[in-house]
Design an enzyme around this catalytic site. Structure first.
Site, PDB file in Angstrom:
ATOM      1  N   ASP A 178      26.599   4.534  52.538  1.00 58.70           N
ATOM      2  CA  ASP A 178      25.642   6.178  53.315  1.00 58.70           C
ATOM      3  C   ASP A 178      25.219   7.301  51.937  1.00 58.70           C
ATOM      4  O   ASP A 178      25.588   6.920  50.937  1.00 58.70           O
ATOM      5  CB  ASP A 178      26.888   6.547  53.997  1.00 58.70           C
ATOM      6  N   ARG A 205      13.606  10.232  52.003  1.00 60.92           N
ATOM      7  CA  ARG A 205      14.203   8.852  52.636  1.00 60.92           C
ATOM      8  C   ARG A 205      14.309   7.641  51.665  1.00 60.92           C
ATOM      9  O   ARG A 205      15.338   7.757  50.849  1.00 60.92           O
ATOM     10  CB  ARG A 205      14.912   9.075  53.299  1.00 60.92           C
ATOM     11  N   HIS A 218      16.657   4.504  49.884  1.00 58.72           N
ATOM     12  CA  HIS A 218      16.841   3.903  49.847  1.00 58.72           C
ATOM     13  C   HIS A 218      16.539   2.754  49.474  1.00 58.72           C
ATOM     14  O   HIS A 218      17.263   1.593  49.145  1.00 58.72           O
ATOM     15  CB  HIS A 218      16.731   3.519  51.383  1.00 58.72           C
ATOM     16  N   GLU A 249      22.379   1.636  66.037  1.00 57.79           N
ATOM     17  CA  GLU A 249      21.886   3.109  65.975  1.00 57.79           C
ATOM     18  C   GLU A 249      21.222   3.300  65.260  1.00 57.79           C
ATOM     19  O   GLU A 249      20.319   4.388  65.769  1.00 57.79           O
ATOM     20  CB  GLU A 249      23.156   4.190  65.744  1.00 57.79           C
ATOM     21  N   LEU A 289      31.024 -15.963  46.208  1.00 59.27           N
ATOM     22  CA  LEU A 289      31.065 -14.568  46.691  1.00 59.27           C
ATOM     23  C   LEU A 289      30.545 -15.235  47.816  1.00 59.27           C
ATOM     24  O   LEU A 289      29.287 -15.848  48.161  1.00 59.27           O
ATOM     25  CB  LEU A 289      30.497 -13.614  46.162  1.00 59.27           C
ATOM     26  N   ARG A 318      34.067   3.731  51.926  1.00 58.06           N
ATOM     27  CA  ARG A 318      32.512   4.483  52.177  1.00 58.06           C
ATOM     28  C   ARG A 318      31.962   5.822  51.641  1.00 58.06           C
ATOM     29  O   ARG A 318      32.889   6.273  51.514  1.00 58.06           O
ATOM     30  CB  ARG A 318      33.393   5.596  54.273  1.00 58.06           C
ATOM     31  N   SER A 339      32.265   4.950  62.055  1.00 65.41           N
ATOM     32  CA  SER A 339      30.471   4.844  63.165  1.00 65.41           C
ATOM     33  C   SER A 339      29.895   3.433  63.545  1.00 65.41           C
ATOM     34  O   SER A 339      29.537   2.917  62.883  1.00 65.41           O
ATOM     35  CB  SER A 339      29.338   5.098  61.306  1.00 65.41           C
TER      36      SER A 339
HETATM   37  C1  FPP Z   1      22.692   5.389  54.610  1.00 60.92           C
HETATM   38  O1  FPP Z   1      22.188   6.553  54.287  1.00 60.92           O
HETATM   39  C2  FPP Z   1      22.167   3.893  54.421  1.00 60.92           C
HETATM   40  C3  FPP Z   1      21.091   2.707  55.281  1.00 60.92           C
HETATM   41  C4  FPP Z   1      20.582   3.846  56.737  1.00 60.92           C
HETATM   42  C5  FPP Z   1      20.356   1.920  55.278  1.00 60.92           C
HETATM   43  C6  FPP Z   1      20.984   1.140  53.854  1.00 60.92           C
HETATM   44  C7  FPP Z   1      20.609  -0.306  53.170  1.00 60.92           C
HETATM   45  C8  FPP Z   1      20.089   0.196  51.468  1.00 60.92           C
HETATM   46  C9  FPP Z   1      20.776   0.376  50.292  1.00 60.92           C
HETATM   47  C10 FPP Z   1      18.412  -1.448  51.140  1.00 60.92           C
HETATM   48  C11 FPP Z   1      19.054  -2.050  50.950  1.00 60.92           C
HETATM   49  C12 FPP Z   1      20.089  -2.991  51.520  1.00 60.92           C
HETATM   50  C13 FPP Z   1      20.011  -4.671  50.509  1.00 60.92           C
HETATM   51  C14 FPP Z   1      21.274  -4.582  51.604  1.00 60.92           C
HETATM   52  C15 FPP Z   1      19.476  -5.124  50.144  1.00 60.92           C
HETATM   53  P1  FPP Z   1      21.594   7.199  55.076  1.00 60.92           P
HETATM   54  O2  FPP Z   1      20.309   7.098  55.562  1.00 60.92           O
HETATM   55  O3  FPP Z   1      21.949   7.516  56.172  1.00 60.92           O
HETATM   56  O4  FPP Z   1      21.305   8.518  53.980  1.00 60.92           O
HETATM   57  P2  FPP Z   1      21.588  10.194  54.675  1.00 60.92           P
HETATM   58  O5  FPP Z   1      23.129   9.771  55.220  1.00 60.92           O
HETATM   59  O6  FPP Z   1      21.590  10.490  53.637  1.00 60.92           O
HETATM   60  O7  FPP Z   1      20.610  10.494  55.657  1.00 60.92           O
END
Ligand code: FPP
Length: 241
Positions: A22, A35, A39, A69, A133, A190, A198
């Site tokens: 997160d 954003r 990512h 979601e 793994l 988390r 969640s």
């Molecule tokens: C949460 O941050 C993150 C996600 C919903 C996406 C996770 C995806 C990656 C890290 C990309 C790569 C993953 C792999 C497995 C290759 P958020 O957008 O909810 O952040 P916020 O809570 O600050 O808005």
């Protein structure tokens, strides 16, 4: 400087660690970026954590990469996230093979766009013989979806006479979840300061130790991962006994 990695007792490692990644959005925003940049930087932490888990000898690492979601986020973010996920998986497949990592996926994969699903299945196939793994990606996953699906399938088996109501127990339910070949997590991490589950692995986390950190996912590094394992090892697990 002594590191958490050195303090970890290798004979008592958590077998399965699950992570809610997160804080990508907040990490980017704090730096004045959009954003997606968060990512993109989250991918570095995925790589770091996977490497750290493989190095120390964790057997299963489950990452919550996309929840059911998350489909409700703005279309542009959904598209960018999907593309990033699938491109990363495709690009990293040779490295996964080099490191004996097996890729698995859990979730409602039927909702993934056709091309994403094909690429994902290809990577799963190409790494299926690896014995190190197991990297489990939760994609289009939610626990309530998974449990609802299991209930439907169990009902069908009862209706067609392959299962009696009396036979339904913990093991039967576990065997109808998408995690049926994966042990329950010992530790759930988390990031980013939110203290909630969640809709993630609700059935499987009945006895899981929970670890929350304020660090945003893109800033989560190997030492952060080892610190969580060290913290886990200071706890006494009684499984309700
Ligand atoms: C949460 O941050 C993150 C996600 C919903 C996406 C996770 C995806 C990656 C890290 C990309 C790569 C993953 C792999 C497995 C290759 P958020 O957008 O909810 O952040 P916020 O809570 O600050 O808005």
């Amino acid at each position: 400087m002594s590191s958490f990695k050195e303090k970890i007792d290798k004979s008592r490692l958590p077998k399965h660690i699950a992570i809610i990644m997160d804080g990508n959005g907040r990490w980017a925003k704090e730096r004045g970026y959009d954003r997606i940049f968060g990512h993109q930087n989250g991918v570095t932490s995925v790589r770091e954590t996977t490497e750290a888990a493989a190095e120390i000898g964790v057997e299963y690492l489950t990452l919550y990469a996309f929840s059911t979601e998350n489909w409700s986020r703005p279309q542009s973010e959904v598209d960018a996230l999907m593309e990033l996920l699938i491109d990363t998986i495709e690009r990293e497949t040779p490295t996964l093979n080099k490191n004996n990592v097996r890729l698995m996926a859990i979730g409602d994969l039927s909702r993934l766009p056709g091309s994403a699903s094909e690429k994902l299945q290809r990577c799963i196939k190409q790494t299926e013989k690896n014995t190190g793994l197991a990297l489990v990606l939760a994609l289009s996953y939610s626990s309530r979806w998974e449990i609802t699906n299991a209930v439907k399938n169990i009902c069908k088996e009862v209706l067609n006479g392959n299962l009696s109501i009396e036979e339904i127990n913990d093991d039967i339910i576990s065997s109808h979840l998408t995690t049926n070949t994966i042990p329950d997590p010992d530790l759930m991490i988390r990031t980013s300061g939110e203290i909630r589950i969640s809709n993630f692995l609700l059935w499987q986390m009945a006895y899981t130790e929970l670890y929350f950190t304020d660090i945003h996912w893109p800033a989560f590094k190997k030492e952060s991962f080892y610190k969580a394992i060290y913290d886990f090892q200071q706890r006494e697990r009684r499984f309700g006994k």
